[in-house]
Design an enzyme around this catalytic site. Sequence first.
Site, short mmCIF file in Angstrom:
data_model
loop_
_atom_site.label_atom_id
_atom_site.label_comp_id
_atom_site.label_asym_id
_atom_site.label_seq_id
_atom_site.Cartn_x
_atom_site.Cartn_y
_atom_site.Cartn_z
N HIS A 1 -44.80 4.66 -7.92
CA HIS A 1 -44.68 3.24 -7.52
C HIS A 1 -43.28 2.81 -7.13
O HIS A 1 -43.05 1.61 -6.90
CB HIS A 1 -45.18 2.32 -8.63
N LYS B 1 -35.15 -7.41 -4.37
CA LYS B 1 -36.10 -8.35 -3.76
C LYS B 1 -35.40 -9.53 -3.09
O LYS B 1 -36.03 -10.31 -2.38
CB LYS B 1 -37.10 -8.84 -4.82
N LYS C 1 -52.23 -10.87 -0.98
CA LYS C 1 -52.94 -12.05 -1.49
C LYS C 1 -52.61 -13.27 -0.62
O LYS C 1 -53.49 -14.09 -0.31
CB LYS C 1 -52.54 -12.34 -2.94
N THR D 1 -47.82 -6.41 -3.42
CA THR D 1 -49.26 -6.69 -3.35
C THR D 1 -49.51 -8.18 -3.18
O THR D 1 -50.56 -8.57 -2.67
CB THR D 1 -49.98 -6.17 -4.61
N LYS E 1 -42.31 -13.46 -7.49
CA LYS E 1 -42.31 -12.03 -7.85
C LYS E 1 -41.26 -11.85 -8.92
O LYS E 1 -40.44 -12.75 -9.15
CB LYS E 1 -42.00 -11.14 -6.63
N ARG E 2 -41.25 -10.70 -9.61
CA ARG E 2 -40.20 -10.44 -10.60
C ARG E 2 -38.83 -10.62 -9.93
O ARG E 2 -38.67 -10.31 -8.74
CB ARG E 2 -40.34 -9.03 -11.17
C1 Z2T Z 1 -43.97 -2.15 -10.90
O1 Z2T Z 1 -44.60 -3.33 -11.00
C2 Z2T Z 1 -43.81 -1.51 -9.67
C3 Z2T Z 1 -43.18 -0.30 -9.62
C4 Z2T Z 1 -42.70 0.29 -10.77
O2 Z2T Z 1 -42.10 1.49 -10.68
C5 Z2T Z 1 -42.84 -0.32 -11.99
C6 Z2T Z 1 -43.47 -1.54 -12.04
CL1 Z2T Z 1 -43.67 -2.31 -13.55
C7 Z2T Z 1 -42.00 2.30 -11.80
C8 Z2T Z 1 -44.42 -2.15 -8.45
C9 Z2T Z 1 -43.63 -1.98 -7.16
O3 Z2T Z 1 -42.33 -2.49 -7.33
C10 Z2T Z 1 -44.36 -2.72 -6.04
O4 Z2T Z 1 -43.71 -2.55 -4.82
C11 Z2T Z 1 -45.80 -2.22 -5.93
O5 Z2T Z 1 -46.54 -3.02 -5.03
C12 Z2T Z 1 -46.49 -2.26 -7.27
O6 Z2T Z 1 -45.72 -1.59 -8.26
C13 Z2T Z 1 -47.88 -1.63 -7.22
O7 Z2T Z 1 -47.84 -0.39 -6.60
#
Ligand code: Z2T
Length: 827
Positions: A359, A557, A666, A662, A551-552
């Site tokens: 991810h 970002k 949405k 994601t 978003k976080r």
């Molecule tokens: C996370 O939410 C994502 C990646 C991570 O890498 C860890 C966490 Cl907690 C270890 C996110 C990505 O930042 C985002 O781009 C992606 O859409 C999402 O995972 C689902 O694949």
Amino acid sequence: MDSYQGSDKLALQQSIVHHVEYTLARTRFDFSKFHSYQALSHSVRDRLIEAFNDTNLHFHQMDAKRIYYLSLEFLIGRCLQNALVNLDLEEDYREALMDLGYKLEELYDEEVDPALGNGGLGRLAACFLDSLATLNYPSFGYGIRYTYGIFKQLIKDGYQVESPDFWLNHGNPWEIERLDVQYQIRFYGFVKKVWDHGVERSVWEGGETIMARAYDTPIPGYNTQNTIALRLWKSHPASEFDFSSFNTGDYFKALEQRQKAEYITSVLYPNDSTDAGKELRLKQQYLLVSASMQDIVRRFKRRKVLDWNAFPQKVAVQLNDTHPALAIVELLRILIDIEQLDNMSAWQIVTKSFNYTNHTVLPEALEKWGVPLIEKLLPRHLEIIYLINFLFLEKVQQKYPNNWGKLSALSIVEEEGTKKVRMANLSIVGSKFVNGVAKIHTELLKTTIFKEFFEMHPNKFQNKTNGVTPRRWVRCANPALAALYDRVLGSDKWVLDMEQLKQLESHVSDPQFVREFQMIKIENKERFVHWIRKTCQVDLNVDSLFDIQVKRIHEYKRQLMNILYVIYRYLIIKESTPEERKRIVPRSVCFGGKAAPGYVNAKRVIKLINSVADVINNDHQIGDLLKVVFMPNYNVSNAQIIIPAAELSQHISTAGTEASGTSNMKFIMNGCLILGTLDGANVEIDEAVGRENIFIFGTQVEDVDNMKEKMRNTDPHEYFPQELLKVFTEIDNGRFGHNEELKWIVDSIRYKNDNYLVGQDFKDYIKAQQQVDDLYRQPNEWAKKSIYNAIRSYKFSSDRTIYEYAEDIWQLKPIKVPEPAAQKHER
Ligand code: Z2T
């Protein structure tokens, strides 16, 4: 859905009243809104459990292959509305409750929002479960039942303050406690070698053992009897009493020791894409993995004949990032040490059963566990990891003789400094397939962080672009849009087959259709305005452009770039003549998102946003032309209010940093335009909706390295554009408060390294923002482009994603559970 229980109005009312009396033990004279929520939920739970039991029995009878989705996070959000929608009971219950004097929507708000995840990764797991159930795939989610979910974010004096999320305070009607499903989990101890018929065997003994207990949350599919389990583990003390402590007379110490077992699953680590590297976190990972693999092996062994080679035909495990990667090692341990298979047979089985989803490419997120910690906590697992590495490096040596560069890049064990286990390398070596989560991200995996693996095993790598469930994100969150689709398309089939939205292309030229679409957006904006007034004490003008970034909070970002632009816009308004002011498009810029508690720069960005909001919102010269809001505690339930109200949403990460994103999906599903970079899934959204329907700007991924090089070699005064330097000066001068921290944020890009290219992309960002304004001045054009976003979003349904996983990775076919026979209604 059909049910053995009646679903006519009277039957539903009887079942609610039944739960008031027998589950809640309440009389109708002493009754609150929350009690009705509880009674209603228990009534819905009964119906879920019927379908759930049917599903489990049917899959067992069919000896189905199952897919197991292992994840440290499942951000499922509220359950009540989702269950009613998927069971097709929302209308019936709404009417049943009306007679009893309750409004269904008000009861929805009584539910806590289960938040056992950080952000995208956990929410993706939840969308996947919805699609797995809906598409009738035999499957399980396995995770941890944290006592505390992600912290609740409060804003005090503009700063983020974390408060614990004890979400189980009022009980949880959506789970089934399985006292009969418990497994022993061992930590620490030692490995004993024994000789058994001329074979050396390892026995892991001593240390501490605790129990993992299962809690199942039924996940209903839409319009199907199929209802799958999200099985979450909670740690408990082992049932044997610690007699040694007891015998010394220290009764309280013995009990205290037992309490410590509960601590393991008590809290979710609140880091989004950074590796915490803490011992407790490793214990959580191992607890999940060990309990789940024991459960999977037990289910496999219940088959009529025991044939271990059939394991990969009956079991596929998907690892949600490397967090559950020890499952690979744990299955090997079970097969070798307990089931007594030989090393090579066990290894064959494992590498045919596991798959791994990556991810992120950010180096700070790649998990590495120090060898000394693993040796102490999981001594037998360390031996097995060395065994895997030995077998793998032999292959590397065959393919690339004496190539030390290859060996050190591919090795599971990092030898520099204190030895570390690289969990990504372990996951790749132990898996059949490895996938990224968007096209651009998968390409980056193949050419950067996993380059050597890709060269060695090109066929191991696949792309599976993320998706989101249209049930929660359109049908539940935007009922008015769903109703429009139902009416124009003649049925609700689109909920299961989003490609049906293609039929709406011709309606974009129908002014009546466009007007209805616009009306829906306005209603959603009004609902949002109401919610903002209540939660943020800010009044937004419904006619302003609702511009949202949720978003976080993370440097990559670039929320910082967004707020710096807001300041720039504020300065322009302040300098404008009365004539110019008439042409300015009023904007409401809304931010939301949590910062990891230890992430200083992210927390400072929140403070900056709030400081800027304070000044702008209270500047009487500005009025409705610009408003800035930081919405506290962004989570799944308020996302369901925010996203349908958005007109513009920002996804502006530096190219090559966001794996997918994601929420971008949405937003478009809800008819919102994107202002974004060519990063993550934005690239594919751009392809799907057409460049004329999206605002794209910024450095492209091929140029990022060159631009960083340029940035490092250029004097800040030349590198940063005038527009941005002006903004820096205003912050320096204390226009947004005389707070050192505000300056430090600016300094972090100004004098250190602008690693995420805010300075580089700023001018292009301003240009794109101008294009946004130009289009918003033509409401009809804006509406049409929004509609194109909505009806061309079908690719981003998680149903498409899950279908691709099933076909290309799991080799899994759907099995539809039969509907309850009609005569059962009579009973
Ligand atoms: C996370 O939410 C994502 C990646 C991570 O890498 C860890 C966490 Cl907690 C270890 C996110 C990505 O930042 C985002 O781009 C992606 O859409 C999402 O995972 C689902 O694949």
